[in-house]
Design a protein around this motif. Structure first.
Motif, PDB file in Angstrom:
ATOM      1  N   SER A   1      50.442 -59.111 -25.778  1.00 19.12           N
ATOM      2  CA  SER A   1      50.831 -58.156 -24.735  1.00 19.12           C
ATOM      3  C   SER A   1      51.844 -57.148 -25.253  1.00 19.12           C
ATOM      4  O   SER A   1      51.857 -55.986 -24.821  1.00 19.12           O
ATOM      5  CB  SER A   1      51.403 -58.901 -23.531  1.00 19.12           C
TER       6      SER A   1
ATOM      7  N   SER B   1      48.166 -56.276 -18.286  1.00 18.83           N
ATOM      8  CA  SER B   1      48.855 -56.001 -19.555  1.00 18.83           C
ATOM      9  C   SER B   1      50.338 -55.754 -19.320  1.00 18.83           C
ATOM     10  O   SER B   1      51.194 -56.219 -20.092  1.00 18.83           O
ATOM     11  CB  SER B   1      48.224 -54.791 -20.241  1.00 18.83           C
TER      12      SER B   1
ATOM     13  N   ALA C   1      52.100 -59.166 -18.546  1.00 19.25           N
ATOM     14  CA  ALA C   1      52.389 -59.955 -19.744  1.00 19.25           C
ATOM     15  C   ALA C   1      53.554 -59.361 -20.526  1.00 19.25           C
ATOM     16  O   ALA C   1      54.430 -60.100 -21.020  1.00 19.25           O
ATOM     17  CB  ALA C   1      51.142 -60.026 -20.623  1.00 19.25           C
ATOM     18  N   ALA C   2      53.591 -58.032 -20.640  1.00 12.16           N
ATOM     19  CA  ALA C   2      54.669 -57.383 -21.384  1.00 12.16           C
ATOM     20  C   ALA C   2      56.018 -57.598 -20.709  1.00 12.16           C
ATOM     21  O   ALA C   2      57.025 -57.896 -21.376  1.00 12.16           O
ATOM     22  CB  ALA C   2      54.376 -55.891 -21.521  1.00 12.16           C
TER      23      ALA C   2
END
Length: 522
Positions: free
Chosen positions: A184, A434, A437-438
């Motif tokens: 990520s 995304s 997750a980051a």
């Protein structure tokens, strides 16, 4: 003619000095081999031994030696090549080219890890076919934990043997756990491309402020409950730490990186598709970055975490390949994480282990079941209150700061481990997985760098409060950072780390909770 006393004396000396020592040595050797063989199914040390051999790295265990393998105790460096090169030199045996125990260890690791991965895949397909939104890996974790508890109540040795059988797989997951979070971060440039700078600043404020608030809530909740129940702390079950990385591993991955990069440069579709061709060198770059980052001094890691080094290594390699192949950085990062099962990239391979991480929680919770039972009031109250606070405070902060609703929803599970955070946001429509997750990884990095300083400033010295607060606010990365210097807090970190994700998934699977969160977000 009767032998003289001088003859008897010389014969006795000959027997004592030349015949008895070899016979005694062979007897001791035979005894050791018998003990080693008969203890195979039940003695957990043997499983630790073969798990250590399967990790293919130096490890620090020397409480006893069996067949050339050393484990658990004072520092003693061993490597798998050394294990393979000798069998029983410590017992007076001869040198052999291959140790059967090391082969059994590798096979044991492959089988135990393969069963967990297969279980995760089967459950995922079954839940997808049945259109069940509940996290399949979490269901698998509950199943494994229930089986262990049932066996422990009926046939305790069977439960212990089952845990020991999966110990190599659990050690493998523990050793490589940070790598599963990295994809990520690697593709973060693609995830934030469409996010305005002002929104990005608001997200950063929510991450930092939300982490600090969650840490304080968890810590003081644990302290308050501990004062009420007044339960004395007891020693927890020891938790084995993963081995450091060896030079052999570093050079092996370096060779894979250089050779596969050359192949991809010469023929971008050498393995059928571009993602498959790029997979070996992008995976190698990710692994090497983590290995090198893990070797940094502790004061450097506070600023430059191994995960950051890992992500930068993968991004730099992708940039170099994009430059020489003229394919563009966005395209190469797309090869890294394709999200297509039939054509996976390096990131897809790493994130494929996230389900197994959740299933492995069952074994760690079973090992610490006595600790959970003794401190249930502190652990469960802190985890439940902090999880609810983190979800709703994130929704409120997003609304107050004027962050777009879709972005606010995407960062709701900021304090929950990646594997379950992705499952939670899948409950909501129009979320950015995304970005989720980051944000989770960045929250963990913030906690890993500052958790000890903040807890010290708050004058919180209780190991239970420190462990629960760290894991409830910064999940696995914060846990790893704190436990490295405070091993007494590790069991509470591990329990809270698992339970925070579990409880977050359970309450977000409730439609009423989701509707209330969406109403706050706007």
């Amino acid at each position: 003619m009767a032998p003289s006393s001088s003859h008897l004396s010389s014969s006795t000396c000959l027997l004592h000095n030349h015949l008895l020592p070899p016979l005694y040595n062979q007897t001791v050797l035979l005894k050791r081999r018998i003990i080693q063989f008969t203890s195979y199914p039940t003695i957990s040390g043997y499983y630790t031994q073969i798990a250590a051999a399967a990790r293919i790295a130096p490890f620090s265990y020397s409480k006893t030696r069996i067949g050339g393998l050393c484990f658990q105790g004072q520092a003693k460096r061993c490597t798998l090549p050394a294990v393979l090169a000798k069998s029983s030199s410590a017992d007076g045996g001869t040198v052999s080219s291959l140790s059967p125990q090391s082969v059994v260890g590798v096979v044991h690791l492959v089988v135990s890890l393969g069963i967990i991965l297969a279980m995760d895949k089967i459950l995922k397909r079954a839940f997808l076919a049945a259109a069940i939104k509940f996290p399949s890996a979490l269901f698998g974790m509950f199943c494994v934990f229930s089986v262990l508890i049932a066996l422990d109540s009926v046939v305790p040795p069977a439960a212990t043997s089952l845990v020991n059988f999966f110990e190599p797989a659990n050690l493998f997951i523990q050793r490589w756990l940070p790598l599963f979070y990295v994809p990520s971060l690697v593709v973060l440039p693609l995830a934030v491309k469409s996010i305005p700078a002002a929104s990005g600043l608001k997200i950063c404020l929510i991450i930092i402020g939300g982490w600090l608030a969650s840490l304080i809530v968890a810590a003081y909740t644990a302290i308050a409950v501990r004062k009420m129940v007044n339960t004395k702390m007891i020693d927890a079950e020891s938790m084995e730490k993963p081995a450091p990385f060896s030079g052999v591993e570093v050079w092996s991955w370096t060779g894979v990186l250089l050779s596969s990069f050359a192949v991809a440069y010469i023929n971008p579709t050498a393995f059928g598709t571009a993602p498959r061709t790029c997979l070996p060198f992008l995976l190698s770059a990710t692994v090497l970055g983590y290995m090198l980052g893990s070797r940094f001094p502790s004061n450097v890691k506070k600023v430059f975490h191994p995960i950051i080094c890992c992500a930068l290594s993968a991004d730099l390699t992708a940039f170099i390949y994009a430059y020489f192949s003229r394919s563009g950085l966005d395209a190469v990062l797309g090869y890294y994480l394709t999200k297509v099962s039939s054509d996976p990239g390096a990131g897809d391979i790493l994130m494929g282990f996230l389900g197994s991480v959740i299933i492995s929680f069952a074994f760690s919770m079973f090992k610490q079941r006595k600790l959970v039972k003794r401190h249930a009031a502190e652990i469960f109250s802190s985890v439940i209150i902090t999880t609810i606070f983190s979800l709703y405070s994130t929704a409120f902060l997003g609304r107050i700061l004027g962050l777009e609703p879709t972005l606010t929803v995407s960062i709701l599970p900021r304090c929950i481990t990646v594997a379950l955070a992705l499952s939670i946001v899948s409950f909501f429509e129009s979320s950015n997985a995304s970005l989720t997750a980051a944000v989770v990884v960045v929250t963990g990095l913030v906690g890993a760098n500052f958790v000890q300083v903040v807890l010290d400033r708050l004058r919180l010295e209780d190991p239970i409060a420190r462990g629960i607060a760290t894991a409830s606010s910064a999940h696995g990365l914060g846990t790893a950072a704190l436990s490295a210097k405070e091993p007494e807090a590790l069991p509470f970190c591990a329990i809270a780390y698992a339970l925070t994700g579990i409880f977050g998934s359970l309450i977000c699977s409730n439609p009423l909770v989701r509707q209330s969160l969406l109403a706050i977000v706007g």
